[in-house]
Motif scaffolding. Sequence first.
Motif, PDB file in Angstrom:
ATOM      1  N   THR A   1      81.718  72.259 115.707  1.00  0.00           N
ATOM      2  CA  THR A   1      82.161  71.983 114.111  1.00  0.00           C
ATOM      3  C   THR A   1      82.664  72.856 113.397  1.00  0.00           C
ATOM      4  OG1 THR A   1      80.028  72.537 113.291  1.00  0.00           O
ATOM      5  CG2 THR A   1      80.084  70.132 114.345  1.00  0.00           C
ATOM      6  N   VAL A   2      83.461  72.895 112.522  1.00  0.00           N
ATOM      7  CA  VAL A   2      84.156  73.991 111.742  1.00  0.00           C
ATOM      8  C   VAL A   2      84.095  73.730 110.328  1.00  0.00           C
ATOM      9  CG1 VAL A   2      85.386  74.842 113.563  1.00  0.00           C
ATOM     10  CG2 VAL A   2      86.479  72.778 112.095  1.00  0.00           C
ATOM     11  N   GLY A   3      83.450  72.350 110.009  1.00  0.00           N
ATOM     12  CA  GLY A   3      83.466  71.996 108.507  1.00  0.00           C
ATOM     13  C   GLY A   3      84.670  70.894 108.079  1.00  0.00           C
ATOM     14  N   SER A   4      84.909  70.844 106.981  1.00  0.00           N
ATOM     15  CA  SER A   4      85.827  70.094 106.440  1.00  0.00           C
ATOM     16  C   SER A   4      86.964  70.949 105.721  1.00  0.00           C
ATOM     17  CB  SER A   4      85.377  68.867 105.425  1.00  0.00           C
ATOM     18  OG  SER A   4      84.887  69.601 104.434  1.00  0.00           O
ATOM     19  N   GLY A   5      87.906  70.589 105.309  1.00  0.00           N
ATOM     20  CA  GLY A   5      89.131  71.196 104.628  1.00  0.00           C
ATOM     21  C   GLY A   5      89.835  72.078 105.310  1.00  0.00           C
ATOM     22  N   SER A   6      90.279  73.415 105.050  1.00  0.00           N
ATOM     23  CA  SER A   6      91.263  73.928 105.742  1.00  0.00           C
ATOM     24  C   SER A   6      90.970  74.239 107.217  1.00  0.00           C
ATOM     25  CB  SER A   6      91.338  75.353 105.055  1.00  0.00           C
ATOM     26  OG  SER A   6      90.085  75.972 105.012  1.00  0.00           O
ATOM     27  N   TYR A   7      89.652  74.453 107.752  1.00  0.00           N
ATOM     28  CA  TYR A   7      89.544  74.799 109.003  1.00  0.00           C
ATOM     29  C   TYR A   7      89.566  73.666 109.914  1.00  0.00           C
ATOM     30  CZ  TYR A   7      87.903  79.231 107.437  1.00  0.00           C
ATOM     31  OH  TYR A   7      87.751  80.585 106.791  1.00  0.00           O
ATOM     32  N   SER A   8      89.309  72.312 109.329  1.00  0.00           N
ATOM     33  CA  SER A   8      89.400  71.005 110.049  1.00  0.00           C
ATOM     34  C   SER A   8      90.953  70.888 110.276  1.00  0.00           C
ATOM     35  CB  SER A   8      88.766  70.016 109.386  1.00  0.00           C
ATOM     36  OG  SER A   8      89.361  69.846 108.210  1.00  0.00           O
ATOM     37  N   TYR A   9      91.750  71.103 109.495  1.00  0.00           N
ATOM     38  CA  TYR A   9      93.239  71.146 109.630  1.00  0.00           C
ATOM     39  C   TYR A   9      93.597  72.066 110.551  1.00  0.00           C
ATOM     40  CZ  TYR A   9      93.231  68.022 105.665  1.00  0.00           C
ATOM     41  OH  TYR A   9      93.280  66.988 104.682  1.00  0.00           O
ATOM     42  N   ILE A  10      93.059  73.410 110.434  1.00  0.00           N
ATOM     43  CA  ILE A  10      93.594  74.107 111.562  1.00  0.00           C
ATOM     44  C   ILE A  10      93.081  73.816 112.835  1.00  0.00           C
ATOM     45  CG2 ILE A  10      93.146  76.415 112.377  1.00  0.00           C
ATOM     46  CD1 ILE A  10      93.094  77.514 109.410  1.00  0.00           C
ATOM     47  N   ASN A  11      91.960  73.392 112.922  1.00  0.00           N
ATOM     48  CA  ASN A  11      91.440  72.748 114.385  1.00  0.00           C
ATOM     49  C   ASN A  11      92.133  71.621 114.926  1.00  0.00           C
ATOM     50  OD1 ASN A  11      89.162  73.143 116.209  1.00  0.00           O
ATOM     51  ND2 ASN A  11      88.449  70.974 115.583  1.00  0.00           N
ATOM     52  N   SER A  12      92.814  70.897 114.131  1.00  0.00           N
ATOM     53  CA  SER A  12      93.690  69.731 114.576  1.00  0.00           C
ATOM     54  C   SER A  12      94.919  70.149 114.722  1.00  0.00           C
ATOM     55  CB  SER A  12      93.487  68.695 113.544  1.00  0.00           C
ATOM     56  OG  SER A  12      93.704  68.658 112.438  1.00  0.00           O
ATOM     57  N   GLY A  13      95.584  71.404 114.449  1.00  0.00           N
ATOM     58  CA  GLY A  13      96.748  71.729 114.595  1.00  0.00           C
ATOM     59  C   GLY A  13      97.633  71.145 113.495  1.00  0.00           C
ATOM     60  N   SER A  14      97.097  70.928 112.375  1.00  0.00           N
ATOM     61  CA  SER A  14      97.923  70.371 111.019  1.00  0.00           C
ATOM     62  C   SER A  14      98.115  71.645 110.338  1.00  0.00           C
ATOM     63  CB  SER A  14      96.996  69.275 110.468  1.00  0.00           C
ATOM     64  OG  SER A  14      96.788  68.146 111.026  1.00  0.00           O
ATOM     65  N   TYR A  15      98.665  72.595 110.859  1.00  0.00           N
ATOM     66  CA  TYR A  15      99.224  73.775 109.934  1.00  0.00           C
ATOM     67  C   TYR A  15      99.869  73.377 108.737  1.00  0.00           C
ATOM     68  CZ  TYR A  15      97.840  75.412 114.519  1.00  0.00           C
ATOM     69  OH  TYR A  15      97.411  75.712 115.813  1.00  0.00           O
ATOM     70  N   SER A  16     100.647  72.652 108.711  1.00  0.00           N
ATOM     71  CA  SER A  16     101.456  72.112 107.291  1.00  0.00           C
ATOM     72  C   SER A  16     100.512  71.792 106.167  1.00  0.00           C
ATOM     73  CB  SER A  16     102.448  71.533 107.647  1.00  0.00           C
ATOM     74  OG  SER A  16     102.058  70.001 107.865  1.00  0.00           O
ATOM     75  N   ASN A  17      99.323  71.487 106.314  1.00  0.00           N
ATOM     76  CA  ASN A  17      98.462  71.055 105.182  1.00  0.00           C
ATOM     77  C   ASN A  17      98.240  72.380 104.270  1.00  0.00           C
ATOM     78  OD1 ASN A  17      95.481  71.510 104.290  1.00  0.00           O
ATOM     79  ND2 ASN A  17      95.965  69.309 104.366  1.00  0.00           N
ATOM     80  N   SER A  18      98.430  72.326 103.023  1.00  0.00           N
ATOM     81  CA  SER A  18      98.540  73.304 102.006  1.00  0.00           C
ATOM     82  C   SER A  18      97.433  74.022 102.330  1.00  0.00           C
ATOM     83  CB  SER A  18      98.873  72.776 100.436  1.00  0.00           C
ATOM     84  OG  SER A  18      97.637  72.051 100.295  1.00  0.00           O
ATOM     85  N   SER A  19      96.201  73.673 102.288  1.00  0.00           N
ATOM     86  CA  SER A  19      94.833  74.561 102.555  1.00  0.00           C
ATOM     87  C   SER A  19      94.987  75.281 103.628  1.00  0.00           C
ATOM     88  CB  SER A  19      93.721  73.735 102.424  1.00  0.00           C
ATOM     89  OG  SER A  19      93.704  72.935 103.592  1.00  0.00           O
ATOM     90  N   ALA A  20      95.566  74.658 104.902  1.00  0.00           N
ATOM     91  CA  ALA A  20      95.655  75.536 106.160  1.00  0.00           C
ATOM     92  C   ALA A  20      96.541  76.631 106.168  1.00  0.00           C
ATOM     93  CB  ALA A  20      95.962  74.371 107.312  1.00  0.00           C
ATOM     94  N   SER A  21      97.593  76.019 105.587  1.00  0.00           N
ATOM     95  CA  SER A  21      98.866  76.866 105.592  1.00  0.00           C
ATOM     96  C   SER A  21      98.379  78.092 104.722  1.00  0.00           C
ATOM     97  CB  SER A  21     100.180  76.296 104.997  1.00  0.00           C
ATOM     98  OG  SER A  21      99.963  75.901 103.514  1.00  0.00           O
ATOM     99  N   GLY A  22      97.679  78.404 103.529  1.00  0.00           N
ATOM    100  CA  GLY A  22      97.309  79.210 102.625  1.00  0.00           C
ATOM    101  C   GLY A  22      96.415  80.314 103.479  1.00  0.00           C
ATOM    102  N   ILE A  23      95.791  79.769 104.397  1.00  0.00           N
ATOM    103  CA  ILE A  23      95.042  80.694 105.185  1.00  0.00           C
ATOM    104  C   ILE A  23      95.992  81.525 106.247  1.00  0.00           C
ATOM    105  CG2 ILE A  23      93.278  81.121 107.317  1.00  0.00           C
ATOM    106  CD1 ILE A  23      91.615  78.902 105.963  1.00  0.00           C
ATOM    107  N   GLY A  24      96.939  80.969 106.749  1.00  0.00           N
ATOM    108  CA  GLY A  24      97.925  81.587 107.432  1.00  0.00           C
ATOM    109  C   GLY A  24      98.613  82.661 106.681  1.00  0.00           C
ATOM    110  N   ASN A  25      99.235  81.948 105.509  1.00  0.00           N
ATOM    111  CA  ASN A  25      99.896  82.958 104.539  1.00  0.00           C
ATOM    112  C   ASN A  25      99.160  84.256 104.222  1.00  0.00           C
ATOM    113  OD1 ASN A  25     101.694  80.698 104.792  1.00  0.00           O
ATOM    114  ND2 ASN A  25     101.391  80.296 102.729  1.00  0.00           N
ATOM    115  N   ALA A  26      97.728  84.028 104.025  1.00  0.00           N
ATOM    116  CA  ALA A  26      96.912  85.314 103.641  1.00  0.00           C
ATOM    117  C   ALA A  26      96.965  86.369 104.728  1.00  0.00           C
ATOM    118  CB  ALA A  26      95.577  84.727 103.305  1.00  0.00           C
TER     119      ALA A  26
END
Length: 479
Positions: free
Chosen positions: A79-104
């Motif tokens: 488990t990685v929780g919800s939100g940005s980490y769940s999108y990263i875990n599933s490979g949904s990198y284009s989601n804005s919260s996930a991409s925000g982590i990559g951009n940072a």
Amino acid sequence: MWPLAAAALFTFSLPLFTSCDDYLDVKPKSQVESTELFQSEAGFKDALNGVYIKLTSSSLYGKEMKYGTVDILGHLYYTVGSGSYSYINSGSYSNSSASGIGNAIWSNAYNAIASLNVLLAQLDDASQKMFSTDNYNVIKGEALGLRAFLHFDLLRLFGPSYLVGPDEPAIPYVTDYTYIVTPTSTVGQALDQVIADLEQAAALLKSSDPIATNRVITTDDDGGYLSDRVYHFNYYAAVAALAEAHLWKNDYSNAARYAREVIDSGKFSWTPVENIATTEADRDRTYINEQIFALQMDELDDYVLGSIYGTVRYNATFKFYSSGLNNIFPAATNATDWRRTYFFSNENCGGSYYYTNTKLWQEGMTDDMVKRMPMFRLPEMYLILAECDVMNAAPYLEEVSNHRGNNIHVTAATESALNDAITMEYAREFIHEGKLFFRYKRINAAQMYGGYGFTKQNYNTANYVLPLPNEEKQFGNRE
């Protein structure tokens, strides 16, 4: 030349002394212009220390490049929780919260690189007579090594693996401080530059770094500036990084050569059982004697809160499932492996089947056991040797496992089985250290372990490459 995402007014975060504990508030937000900084040796020391502090941010090695995003990309947790980490875990990198982590990650890493490039340019213009003892060579060697190290991690996240294509476009390798946009390097070009910088760093440090020369440092020597070398990108950190870089290039001969140099140096020793099988407060969770390079991280307790443990100590977001742990640590070693026996807990963890790993716990620990983030450790050198000669990997795997409380004999006979054994040893040994994902990506694995049972699952290899920030693609012509 530097990427657009890092293009901002250059400033150094300036600490008062070389310790990470003290800061000098001389201008707004502890920032000074570079022209004021490099007038003395002390200024160069402070500038380099400012880079180390940047590396400890949660967007870099305080979290995302270790137990956060990179371990999530390796599907280490159930488990990685919800939100940005769940999108990263599933490979949904284009989601804005996930991409925000990559951009940072991208912008903070290139900001640190920009700081290093200014420092290196100023060093080239400075008189070496300004520096005492071996400080000029050491400062320059550390700066070059850190520049290579940061680019290498950016390459391993945002570029394809070398196995997929050395001629594929990857990242800009930035060696100057200017507002001119740096062209994109191919995977091979960037990796060759990483190796070139590391080789130059190693040459400077080999002749000057006390960890390599065996010069005894006391507080009478320049205030002890060259002491505590494990907390700096020292000579053996450069050698370990060269082993990693050559392994990424599938240059097994050189990777093995550098890994052996670290091992044969005798500078790093295996952690004895008495340092593990002790009270929680005194437990050596990060294997201090094995650390080749580590970051002192004053804010680590704040960073891990809510991820490794919560306000209720064991209630972490990043959790393992019991059946998964039984596959990570198979029946033959489940009861003997220290990493299983002493580094997992299911108290107050949202159910008896959930566990958290305690490697980075800070709460209740004695002062000499906290605020450490391992960057390179001794066992990785043995796993590099195993990967460089897969059909003869058994002794190296046994060396690691048997220094974790086991008494095993590796019997895997096929290349596939031995490669699997190497992967599983990465999973056991480097929890919270961000190594497993890079192992998968290096070999372009079409399957990853994961899920509640930590079993093999098909993986979309396109997800090995994180997308560049939109600004880089749009304005840096990196489509």
